[in-house]
Design an enzyme around this catalytic site. Structure first.
Site, PDB file in Angstrom:
ATOM      1  N   LYS A 225      -0.894 -29.026 -13.743  1.00 42.39           N
ATOM      2  CA  LYS A 225      -1.746 -29.431 -12.618  1.00 42.39           C
ATOM      3  C   LYS A 225      -0.955 -30.313 -11.644  1.00 42.39           C
ATOM      4  O   LYS A 225      -0.317 -31.288 -12.062  1.00 42.39           O
ATOM      5  CB  LYS A 225      -2.970 -30.185 -13.156  1.00 42.39           C
ATOM      6  CG  LYS A 225      -3.970 -30.482 -12.063  1.00 42.39           C
ATOM      7  CD  LYS A 225      -5.153 -31.270 -12.573  1.00 42.39           C
ATOM      8  CE  LYS A 225      -5.971 -31.756 -11.398  1.00 42.39           C
ATOM      9  NZ  LYS A 225      -6.903 -32.799 -11.769  1.00 42.39           N
TER      10      LYS A 225
ATOM     11  N   PHE B 205     -10.391   0.820   2.308  1.00 39.75           N
ATOM     12  CA  PHE B 205     -11.340   0.121   3.178  1.00 39.75           C
ATOM     13  C   PHE B 205     -10.576  -0.592   4.272  1.00 39.75           C
ATOM     14  O   PHE B 205      -9.411  -0.944   4.095  1.00 39.75           O
ATOM     15  CB  PHE B 205     -12.151  -0.905   2.373  1.00 39.75           C
ATOM     16  CG  PHE B 205     -13.373  -0.292   1.758  1.00 39.75           C
ATOM     17  CD1 PHE B 205     -13.248   0.597   0.704  1.00 39.75           C
ATOM     18  CD2 PHE B 205     -14.632  -0.587   2.243  1.00 39.75           C
ATOM     19  CE1 PHE B 205     -14.359   1.190   0.149  1.00 39.75           C
ATOM     20  CE2 PHE B 205     -15.757   0.001   1.688  1.00 39.75           C
ATOM     21  CZ  PHE B 205     -15.626   0.891   0.638  1.00 39.75           C
TER      22      PHE B 205
ATOM     23  N   ASP C 186      -3.356 -10.905   0.433  1.00 37.99           N
ATOM     24  CA  ASP C 186      -2.076 -10.378   0.924  1.00 37.99           C
ATOM     25  C   ASP C 186      -0.904 -11.203   0.399  1.00 37.99           C
ATOM     26  O   ASP C 186       0.197 -10.693   0.263  1.00 37.99           O
ATOM     27  CB  ASP C 186      -2.062 -10.394   2.457  1.00 37.99           C
ATOM     28  CG  ASP C 186      -3.010  -9.343   3.018  1.00 37.99           C
ATOM     29  OD1 ASP C 186      -3.188  -8.312   2.348  1.00 37.99           O
ATOM     30  OD2 ASP C 186      -3.585  -9.565   4.106  1.00 37.99           O
TER      31      ASP C 186
ATOM     32  N   LYS D  41      -4.442   2.260  10.263  1.00 34.39           N
ATOM     33  CA  LYS D  41      -4.269   1.834   8.857  1.00 34.39           C
ATOM     34  C   LYS D  41      -4.204   3.044   7.929  1.00 34.39           C
ATOM     35  O   LYS D  41      -3.415   3.077   6.995  1.00 34.39           O
ATOM     36  CB  LYS D  41      -5.423   0.910   8.460  1.00 34.39           C
ATOM     37  CG  LYS D  41      -5.242   0.276   7.116  1.00 34.39           C
ATOM     38  CD  LYS D  41      -6.251  -0.825   6.842  1.00 34.39           C
ATOM     39  CE  LYS D  41      -5.967  -2.048   7.689  1.00 34.39           C
ATOM     40  NZ  LYS D  41      -6.921  -3.127   7.468  1.00 34.39           N
TER      41      LYS D  41
ATOM     42  N   ASN E 207     -10.950 -15.360  -1.639  1.00 35.78           N
ATOM     43  CA  ASN E 207     -11.627 -14.986  -0.384  1.00 35.78           C
ATOM     44  C   ASN E 207     -13.111 -14.796  -0.677  1.00 35.78           C
ATOM     45  O   ASN E 207     -13.543 -14.901  -1.817  1.00 35.78           O
ATOM     46  CB  ASN E 207     -10.977 -13.738   0.225  1.00 35.78           C
ATOM     47  CG  ASN E 207     -11.074 -12.546  -0.697  1.00 35.78           C
ATOM     48  OD1 ASN E 207     -12.160 -12.086  -1.021  1.00 35.78           O
ATOM     49  ND2 ASN E 207      -9.932 -12.062  -1.177  1.00 35.78           N
TER      50      ASN E 207
ATOM     51  N   ILE F   4      -1.674  -2.409  -3.113  1.00 36.17           N
ATOM     52  CA  ILE F   4      -2.059  -1.454  -4.175  1.00 36.17           C
ATOM     53  C   ILE F   4      -2.429  -0.103  -3.572  1.00 36.17           C
ATOM     54  O   ILE F   4      -1.968   0.952  -4.024  1.00 36.17           O
ATOM     55  CB  ILE F   4      -3.235  -2.036  -5.001  1.00 36.17           C
ATOM     56  CG1 ILE F   4      -2.854  -3.421  -5.517  1.00 36.17           C
ATOM     57  CG2 ILE F   4      -3.618  -1.102  -6.140  1.00 36.17           C
ATOM     58  CD1 ILE F   4      -4.013  -4.238  -6.065  1.00 36.17           C
TER      59      ILE F   4
ATOM     60  N   LYS G  21      -1.011   3.429   5.529  1.00 37.19           N
ATOM     61  CA  LYS G  21      -1.138   3.326   4.073  1.00 37.19           C
ATOM     62  C   LYS G  21      -0.916   4.669   3.389  1.00 37.19           C
ATOM     63  O   LYS G  21      -0.547   4.710   2.232  1.00 37.19           O
ATOM     64  CB  LYS G  21      -2.529   2.812   3.703  1.00 37.19           C
ATOM     65  CG  LYS G  21      -2.871   1.462   4.337  1.00 37.19           C
ATOM     66  CD  LYS G  21      -2.893   0.367   3.316  1.00 37.19           C
ATOM     67  CE  LYS G  21      -3.443  -0.911   3.917  1.00 37.19           C
ATOM     68  NZ  LYS G  21      -3.405  -2.015   2.971  1.00 37.19           N
TER      69      LYS G  21
END
Ligand code: C5P
Length: 399
Positions: free
Chosen positions: A286, A324, A276, A338, A208, A306, A342
């Site tokens: 490969k 965060f 995720d 959240k 990301n 985590i 969490k």
């Protein structure tokens, strides 16, 4: 307050040098030893005799001084202190520092030192506001140099504005902030940062856009408050800060293992942008086109959360767990939900919709969500967000 500490005091050539006599007195009263260095220009404003008498030590002046070199070489002199203070830091001295000059004893010591440096600029207001000085200031700050002042007010040259050297008491406060006991001394804080890379095959991965900038700034700010920081980082672009224990990982599962191994900690800040999902059928070799034109099918498996798993630990949970939430809409409502889901104590929520320019940018606009509600901070640099958060963590851990 500063007992056992040594300050290497470099006195530049400006009228504010007279205030440095008072600074020496205050430092010594606070328990610090002061090793004075004067530039040739400084001696036009105060005498080495006054400086030596107040410091109780010889004044170092010349780069090529045979006696001094035999007793203590300039490299050794640059390393003897806990902090180097430059006061007054004139425009010329700042320019030479910013560009790495080493053409006299003062600049040579500043280039050779491995200890933190604090400058107290003092100059005419136009010189201070000149783009060249502001450029040099930005370079010095980026190099990690701390800055005390300047103040605004009447100047010896008859003008008015910013450029007066900070008062000796204020410089002493800045010195104490560096050398005195720190609020997070003795505390361990775990910080996760950066993206994770989830392999598809040995050469390809899913990632990301996280740069790791905010997590890195938080680790640096916690370390600056005296914390022992364990920094578990995915492959971000921003290099880890100095003075932290760096544990490099690639995948979310490696990050969870590293976080568990890094416990116990007094607090944990989960700033990493963890994937995720991982590829469940990642290939050991490969992957190649098979000539049929059909793309390979990737199966995904959910990664461990985590933040959630550490927040919900029955034993060994850090006293304070901060997560965060990067959201694109209804930031406060989503982040509040959240926090509950969490099980963490605080959530630092931000709006990462592309129009904000926050993802990958240098600024952040965050809302801190605690058990007492939501508190929106003004938009500010990521370093400033980090400083504020670190201070809040310190307040909470030392309650
Ligand atoms: O669930 P979401 O990704 O929105 O939550 C973000 C918060 O959870 C961040 O603090 C992030 O570091 C943490 N997180 C985590 N492990 C995951 C996913 C997110 O620690 N697998």
């Amino acid at each position: 307050m500063l007992a056992g500490k040594r300050i290497l005091l470099i006195i530049g050539g400006g009228i504010a040098a007279y205030k440095v006599l008072e600074l020496i007195r205050l430092c010594r009263k606070a328990g610090a030893a002061v090793t004075p260095v004067m530039t040739p220009a400084a001696k036009e404003f105060v005498t080495p005799l006054s400086v030596a008498a107040l410091a109780g030590e010889t004044v170092h002046e010349a780069l090529f001084d045979l006696t001094s070199e035999a007793e203590m070489g300039h490299i050794q002199l640059s390393r003897v202190s806990d902090l180097v203070v430059v006061a007054p830091a004139t425009a010329n001295l700042m320019a030479r520092m910013a560009h790495g000059a080493a053409d006299d004893l003062a600049t040579t010591l500043l280039l050779a030192t491995d200890t933190p440096v604090l400058i107290a600029p003092a100059m005419n207001v136009r010189m201070w506001e000149h783009p060249a000085t502001q450029r040099n200031l930005a370079i010095l700050k980026a190099d990690g140099v701390a800055v005390a002042g300047p103040d605004e007010g009447d100047m010896a040259c008859g003008e008015y504005g910013p450029g007066r050297m900070a008062e000796p008491g204020a410089i002493l406060a800045a010195i104490t902030a560096h050398l005195g006991p720190k609020p997070l001394s003795g505390k361990t804080v775990l910080v996760t940062s950066g993206p994770t890379h989830e392999p598809i095959d040995p050469v390809r991965y899913i990632a990301n856009r996280s740069s790791g900038a905010q997590g890195t700034a938080i680790a640096a700010a916690l370390a600056a408050l005296g914390a022992r920081v364990r920094f578990v980082t995915g492959p971000g672009e921003v290099p880890p800060p100095e003075g932290v224990e760096v544990i490099r990982v690639e995948t979310a599962r490696e990050m969870l293992d590293a976080v568990e191994a890094a416990l116990p900690a007094d607090a944990a800040v989960f700033a990493a942008a963890v994937a995720d999902w991982r590829v469940a059928n990642a290939s050991g070799s490969k992957m190649k086109k098979d000539g049929t034109g059909r793309a390979p099918a990737l199966d995904f498996a959910e990664n461990p959360d985590i933040l959630r798993s550490i927040s919900q630990r029955k034993t060994g949970r850090p006293c304070l767990v901060v997560g965060f939430a990067a959201e694109t809409d209804d930031v406060v409502a989503h982040a509040t939900a959240k926090r509950e889901r969490k099980g963490c104590d605080w959530i630092l929520a931000n709006d990462v919709s592309p129009a904000t320019g926050i993802m990958g940018g240098s600024e952040n606009a965050v809302t801190l969500i605690t058990g007492n509600g939501a508190e929106t901070w003004p938009r500010m640099g990521k370093t400033e967000v980090a400083r504020r958060l670190a201070q809040r963590i310190a307040d909470r851990l030392t309650d």
